[in-house]
Scaffold this active site. Structure first.
Site, mmCIF file in Angstrom:
data_model
loop_
_atom_site.group_PDB
_atom_site.id
_atom_site.type_symbol
_atom_site.label_atom_id
_atom_site.label_comp_id
_atom_site.label_asym_id
_atom_site.label_seq_id
_atom_site.Cartn_x
_atom_site.Cartn_y
_atom_site.Cartn_z
ATOM 1 N N GLY A 240 -42.415 88.260 87.123
ATOM 2 C CA GLY A 240 -42.743 89.510 87.786
ATOM 3 C C GLY A 240 -44.251 89.681 87.779
ATOM 4 O O GLY A 240 -44.895 89.562 86.730
ATOM 5 N N ASP B 13 -45.759 90.402 95.222
ATOM 6 C CA ASP B 13 -46.641 89.642 94.336
ATOM 7 C C ASP B 13 -48.085 89.675 94.814
ATOM 8 O O ASP B 13 -49.000 89.525 94.014
ATOM 9 C CB ASP B 13 -46.147 88.201 94.235
ATOM 10 C CG ASP B 13 -44.920 88.096 93.351
ATOM 11 O OD1 ASP B 13 -45.074 87.704 92.189
ATOM 12 O OD2 ASP B 13 -43.821 88.429 93.818
ATOM 13 N N ASN C 53 -43.794 87.919 98.556
ATOM 14 C CA ASN C 53 -42.807 88.322 97.557
ATOM 15 C C ASN C 53 -41.798 87.187 97.388
ATOM 16 O O ASN C 53 -41.907 86.140 98.041
ATOM 17 C CB ASN C 53 -42.109 89.621 97.971
ATOM 18 C CG ASN C 53 -41.338 90.264 96.823
ATOM 19 O OD1 ASN C 53 -41.844 90.358 95.703
ATOM 20 N ND2 ASN C 53 -40.122 90.681 97.076
#
Length: 345
Positions: A48, A237, A247
């Site tokens: 993440g 991201d 992402n």
């Protein structure tokens, strides 16, 4: 002290939940060396974008604390080497680079401090970064929930909760807050092959008692044709200056389906994910991971060794497919936002 489910500082090391063992086993890692931190990031034991940044910040602090008894020249060399090694651990998430630049700034701003003093300053900075992310997550949830109608069915992708941020999450924070305020009907959770991060989201939804169903990634198109989905809520991201969004792989096709079916596509991310130095999505480096992630499911082979595989970890969604961007700074209307809302902006 700053503590969260995903990571917590334990005085002289970082305690991190090993996400590769979830949802079947809760096992905590003890990170005491720079090698430990790099392994945890590169092997996706922690993952993440915001959490990668937080863990990297603690990794720099760890390097400083471990070398605090050295002379200044060696101390500075060791800390800068740790920063460069951490910078190379994963290439796509901009939070990692933003955090490491901030940690470098502490070194530059304090040239007259002793190694032990600098180590404490770097630890304080890492904890501040963690605390700020927790505050940003709460604000993202509060703002984004206003975009979700009562009794909605939502879809997300990958994992964007506390496991991804060290706080309440980004997209997950919106889902959680929307459920608290107006009770969601259902959250649809694609499994997110090949690393199956959807199971992490299912684990977090179970803990929050939010109704959900897991589906295979290949079922998403049919889901849209059979259910009235109110919105897709995803993380990011890296967000380029023109609004393109990097992402988890599968996000682009989800955005295309949202456009086809007239469904809002909401991107939730802290301000640190917006990269003004990256002009457009084409300029975002997309990490390609080992073929083994596709050839095997855990320890079970699903294809013969040697079969050719392409395994990009991320894709890039063009800005024209985004309805809203939600950060702690507010809600920005994207190209696909309803016209009357864009006119009000």
């Amino acid at each position: 002290m700053v503590h969260s489910l995903a990571v917590s500082w334990e005085g002289d090391h970082l305690r991190a939940l090993d996400q590769t063992r979830l949802p079947f086993e809760e096992n905590y890692l003890v990170l005491k060396s720079v090698d430990d931190y790099i392994r945890a990031i590169s092997e996706m034991q922690v993952r993440g974008a915001p959490l990668i940044g937080i863990v990297a910040a603690y990794g720099v602090a760890q390097a400083a604390l471990n070398g605090a008894d050295a002379d200044f020249s060696r101390f500075e060399g060791d800390v800068r080497q740790a920063i460069e090694r951490l910078r190379a651990s994963r290439p796509t998430a901009v939070n990692l680079f933003w955090v490491l630049a901030r940690m470098e700034g502490v070194l530059r701003a304090n040239p007259d401090r002793s190694p032990s003093e600098l180590a404490q300053l770097l630890l304080a900075e890492a904890q501040a970064i963690h605390r700020e992310q927790m505050e940003a997550d709460s604000r993202i949830g509060e703002l984004g929930a206003s975009l979700i109608p009562e009794g909605s069915e939502l879809i997300t992708i990958c994992n964007t909760g506390e496991l991804a941020t060290g706080g309440k999450g980004t997209a997950f924070s919106i889902i959680r807050q929307a459920h608290l305020q107006r009770e969601l009907k259902q959250v649809w959770v694609p499994e997110t092959r090949p690393r199956l991060q959807g199971r992490l989201t299912a684990w977090e939804l179970t803990r929050e008692r939010i109704p959900f169903r897991v589906i295979a990634d290949t079922m998403v198109g049919w889901l849209f044709s059979q259910h009235r989905i109110a919105a897709a809520v995803v993380g990011a991201d890296r967000i380029a200056a023109n609004g393109d969004v990097a992402n988890k792989i599968g996000t682009y096709q989800l955005a295309v389906l949202c456009a086809r079916h007239g469904v809002s596509f909401i991107v939730a991310a802290p301000e640190s994910t917006f990269d003004p130095d990256c002009p457009a999505g084409v300029d975002i480096p997309v990490e390609e991971r080992d073929a083994e992630e596709v050839l095997r499911l855990g320890d079970v082979p699903v294809l013969p060794e040697g079969y050719p595989v392409w395994n990009p970890a991320f894709d890039v969604t063009p800005a024209e497919l985004v309805s809203y961007y939600v950060s702690e700074a507010g809600i920005k209307h994207g190209v696909r936002a309803p016209r009357e809302q864009k006119e009000e902006q």
